[in-house]
Motif scaffolding. Structure first.
Motif, PDB file in Angstrom:
ATOM      1  N   PHE A   1       0.848  -1.197   0.000  1.00 37.96           N
ATOM      2  CA  PHE A   1       0.000   0.000   0.000  1.00 37.96           C
ATOM      3  C   PHE A   1       0.885   1.250   0.000  1.00 37.96           C
ATOM      4  N   PRO A   2       1.633   1.486  -1.089  1.00 39.27           N
ATOM      5  CA  PRO A   2       2.582   2.610  -1.102  1.00 39.27           C
ATOM      6  C   PRO A   2       1.885   3.953  -0.845  1.00 39.27           C
ATOM      7  N   GLY A   3       2.522   4.762  -0.006  1.00 37.10           N
ATOM      8  CA  GLY A   3       1.992   6.089   0.302  1.00 37.10           C
ATOM      9  C   GLY A   3       0.885   6.108   1.335  1.00 37.10           C
ATOM     10  N   ASP A   4       0.457   4.954   1.826  1.00 34.77           N
ATOM     11  CA  ASP A   4      -0.626   4.882   2.816  1.00 34.77           C
ATOM     12  C   ASP A   4       0.000   4.825   4.211  1.00 34.77           C
ATOM     13  N   ASN A   5       0.169   6.010   4.813  1.00 31.96           N
ATOM     14  CA  ASN A   5       0.809   6.079   6.131  1.00 31.96           C
ATOM     15  C   ASN A   5       0.002   5.394   7.223  1.00 31.96           C
ATOM     16  N   ALA A   6      -1.328   5.394   7.090  1.00 31.80           N
ATOM     17  CA  ALA A   6      -2.161   4.704   8.082  1.00 31.80           C
ATOM     18  C   ALA A   6      -1.902   3.203   8.031  1.00 31.80           C
ATOM     19  N   ALA A   7      -1.746   2.646   6.834  1.00 30.69           N
ATOM     20  CA  ALA A   7      -1.451   1.212   6.710  1.00 30.69           C
ATOM     21  C   ALA A   7      -0.102   0.906   7.357  1.00 30.69           C
ATOM     22  N   ARG A   8       0.888   1.773   7.148  1.00 27.65           N
ATOM     23  CA  ARG A   8       2.204   1.586   7.767  1.00 27.65           C
ATOM     24  C   ARG A   8       2.089   1.578   9.289  1.00 27.65           C
ATOM     25  N   LEU A   9       1.398   2.587   9.821  1.00 28.66           N
ATOM     26  CA  LEU A   9       1.247   2.730  11.267  1.00 28.66           C
ATOM     27  C   LEU A   9       0.559   1.515  11.877  1.00 28.66           C
ATOM     28  N   HIS A  10      -0.588   1.151  11.329  1.00 31.79           N
ATOM     29  CA  HIS A  10      -1.363   0.061  11.920  1.00 31.79           C
ATOM     30  C   HIS A  10      -0.674  -1.290  11.729  1.00 31.79           C
ATOM     31  N   ALA A  11       0.053  -1.457  10.622  1.00 30.85           N
ATOM     32  CA  ALA A  11       0.822  -2.691  10.431  1.00 30.85           C
ATOM     33  C   ALA A  11       1.932  -2.782  11.482  1.00 30.85           C
ATOM     34  N   LEU A  12       2.592  -1.666  11.742  1.00 29.66           N
ATOM     35  CA  LEU A  12       3.652  -1.640  12.747  1.00 29.66           C
ATOM     36  C   LEU A  12       3.104  -1.955  14.140  1.00 29.66           C
ATOM     37  N   MET A  13       1.942  -1.416  14.480  1.00 25.86           N
ATOM     38  CA  MET A  13       1.412  -1.495  15.839  1.00 25.86           C
ATOM     39  C   MET A  13       0.487  -2.683  16.098  1.00 25.86           C
ATOM     40  N   HIS A  14       0.182  -3.482  15.088  1.00 25.25           N
ATOM     41  CA  HIS A  14      -0.899  -4.469  15.230  1.00 25.25           C
ATOM     42  C   HIS A  14      -0.656  -5.521  16.322  1.00 25.25           C
ATOM     43  N   ASP A  15       0.583  -5.763  16.697  1.00 27.60           N
ATOM     44  CA  ASP A  15       0.862  -6.739  17.761  1.00 27.60           C
ATOM     45  C   ASP A  15       1.449  -6.093  19.013  1.00 27.60           C
ATOM     46  N   PHE A  16       1.375  -4.781  19.147  1.00 25.90           N
ATOM     47  CA  PHE A  16       1.966  -4.113  20.306  1.00 25.90           C
ATOM     48  C   PHE A  16       1.374  -4.615  21.621  1.00 25.90           C
ATOM     49  N   HIS A  17       0.107  -5.037  21.628  1.00 28.36           N
ATOM     50  CA  HIS A  17      -0.510  -5.559  22.856  1.00 28.36           C
ATOM     51  C   HIS A  17       0.224  -6.794  23.375  1.00 28.36           C
ATOM     52  N   GLU A  18       0.953  -7.484  22.493  1.00 27.72           N
ATOM     53  CA  GLU A  18       1.666  -8.691  22.913  1.00 27.72           C
ATOM     54  C   GLU A  18       2.779  -8.385  23.910  1.00 27.72           C
ATOM     55  N   ALA A  19       3.171  -7.127  24.026  1.00 27.73           N
ATOM     56  CA  ALA A  19       4.143  -6.743  25.061  1.00 27.73           C
ATOM     57  C   ALA A  19       3.563  -6.998  26.452  1.00 27.73           C
ATOM     58  N   TYR A  20       2.250  -7.020  26.559  1.00 24.17           N
ATOM     59  CA  TYR A  20       1.575  -7.205  27.852  1.00 24.17           C
ATOM     60  C   TYR A  20       0.961  -8.594  28.016  1.00 24.17           C
ATOM     61  N   VAL A  21       0.583  -9.250  26.922  1.00 24.67           N
ATOM     62  CA  VAL A  21      -0.086 -10.553  27.042  1.00 24.67           C
ATOM     63  C   VAL A  21       0.711 -11.691  26.402  1.00 24.67           C
ATOM     64  N   GLY A  22       1.830 -11.385  25.779  1.00 27.17           N
ATOM     65  CA  GLY A  22       2.631 -12.409  25.124  1.00 27.17           C
ATOM     66  C   GLY A  22       2.111 -12.713  23.733  1.00 27.17           C
ATOM     67  N   ASP A  23       2.872 -13.536  23.028  1.00 28.06           N
ATOM     68  CA  ASP A  23       2.503 -13.947  21.681  1.00 28.06           C
ATOM     69  C   ASP A  23       1.818 -15.298  21.772  1.00 28.06           C
ATOM     70  N   ILE A  24       0.513 -15.272  21.930  1.00 29.43           N
ATOM     71  CA  ILE A  24      -0.249 -16.520  21.966  1.00 29.43           C
ATOM     72  C   ILE A  24      -0.459 -16.924  20.517  1.00 29.43           C
ATOM     73  N   THR A  25       0.233 -17.980  20.107  1.00 33.84           N
ATOM     74  CA  THR A  25       0.228 -18.375  18.705  1.00 33.84           C
ATOM     75  C   THR A  25      -1.173 -18.790  18.257  1.00 33.84           C
ATOM     76  N   THR A  26      -1.389 -18.743  16.963  1.00 36.13           N
ATOM     77  CA  THR A  26      -2.684 -19.131  16.403  1.00 36.13           C
ATOM     78  C   THR A  26      -3.041 -20.571  16.763  1.00 36.13           C
ATOM     79  N   PRO A  27      -2.098 -21.537  16.665  1.00 34.65           N
ATOM     80  CA  PRO A  27      -2.462 -22.897  17.094  1.00 34.65           C
ATOM     81  C   PRO A  27      -2.864 -22.969  18.572  1.00 34.65           C
ATOM     82  N   GLN A  28      -2.208 -22.187  19.430  1.00 33.35           N
ATOM     83  CA  GLN A  28      -2.590 -22.177  20.845  1.00 33.35           C
ATOM     84  C   GLN A  28      -4.009 -21.631  21.007  1.00 33.35           C
ATOM     85  N   GLN A  29      -4.314 -20.534  20.318  1.00 33.77           N
ATOM     86  CA  GLN A  29      -5.660 -19.949  20.404  1.00 33.77           C
ATOM     87  C   GLN A  29      -6.703 -20.948  19.930  1.00 33.77           C
TER      88      GLN A  29
END
Length: 195
Positions: free
Chosen positions: A63-91
């Motif tokens: 998505f060239p030039g889409d700064n919102a896509a860049r931001l949200h892609a970067l931040m999409h797993d930031f919550h894992e700093a608090y809850v860990g990376d619960i893998t898809t198979p675990q879920q």
């Protein structure tokens, strides 16, 4: 016992009732840099923060030039700093085995609350539906890329869900080659805040 955890910087963070004032960027970036993707089942160390940077780089390509896509892609797993990376198979396994409300939906609602606190602290708008769809696609490409270049070849077939084309190996090499990933991601966030 309680739902309050001590963070990297020594702050108290209430996982069950997160607030923007409990969030500090170092409490996100340092833990994510130390948290392995795939529970460490990779050919080389590969962190959630590297995955986040990979997703941002993919957003720039897809998505060239889409700064919102860049931001949200970067931040999409930031919550894992608090809850860990619960893998898809675990879920998936938790959903199958649990008649309790913990299954997937409780985890989703918990991560939404944490994401709100993180976005509120950083002063960014939460993603709209179109951004969530963009990030879902970017994350699928990142997974395909990581599977091809970071994991050993599978001995038996595994259902990974949506099949998409992976990115080239040089993107993984670029992200792996970042010397101080915490500072690189921090500068990306600072630039987005200033924009």
């Amino acid at each position: 016992m309680s739902s309050i955890m001590q963070t990297y910087t020594g702050r108290a963070f209430n996982i069950d009732w997160p607030k923007a004032e409990q969030v500090h960027i170092d409490d996100i970036l340092y833990p994510l840099a130390n948290l392995n993707r795939f529970n460490g089942h990779t050919r080389f160390p590969w962190s959630v923060l590297q995955h986040s940077l990979l997703c941002m780089r993919l957003a720039e390509q897809i998505f060239p030039g889409d700064n919102a896509a860049r931001l949200h892609a970067l931040m999409h797993d930031f919550h894992e700093a608090y809850v860990g990376d619960i893998t898809t198979p675990q879920q998936f396994a938790l959903r199958l085995r649990s008649s309790e409300p913990f299954s997937g939906m409780s985890m989703v609602s918990l991560t939404v609350l944490i994401d709100r606190a993180i976005y509120g602290h950083l002063g960014f708008e939460r993603p709209e539906m179109r951004h969530e769809q963009q990030v879902k696609h970017i994350d699928a490409v990142a997974l395909a890329t990581e599977r091809k270049w970071c994991l050993n070849p599978a001995i038996e077939p595994i259902d990974w869900g949506e099949e998409v084309e992976p990115a080239e190996e040089d993107l993984i090499s670029e992200v792996r080659g970042v010397d101080n990933i915490v500072e690189v991601v921090r500068s990306e966030i600072d630039a987005m805040e200033a924009a």
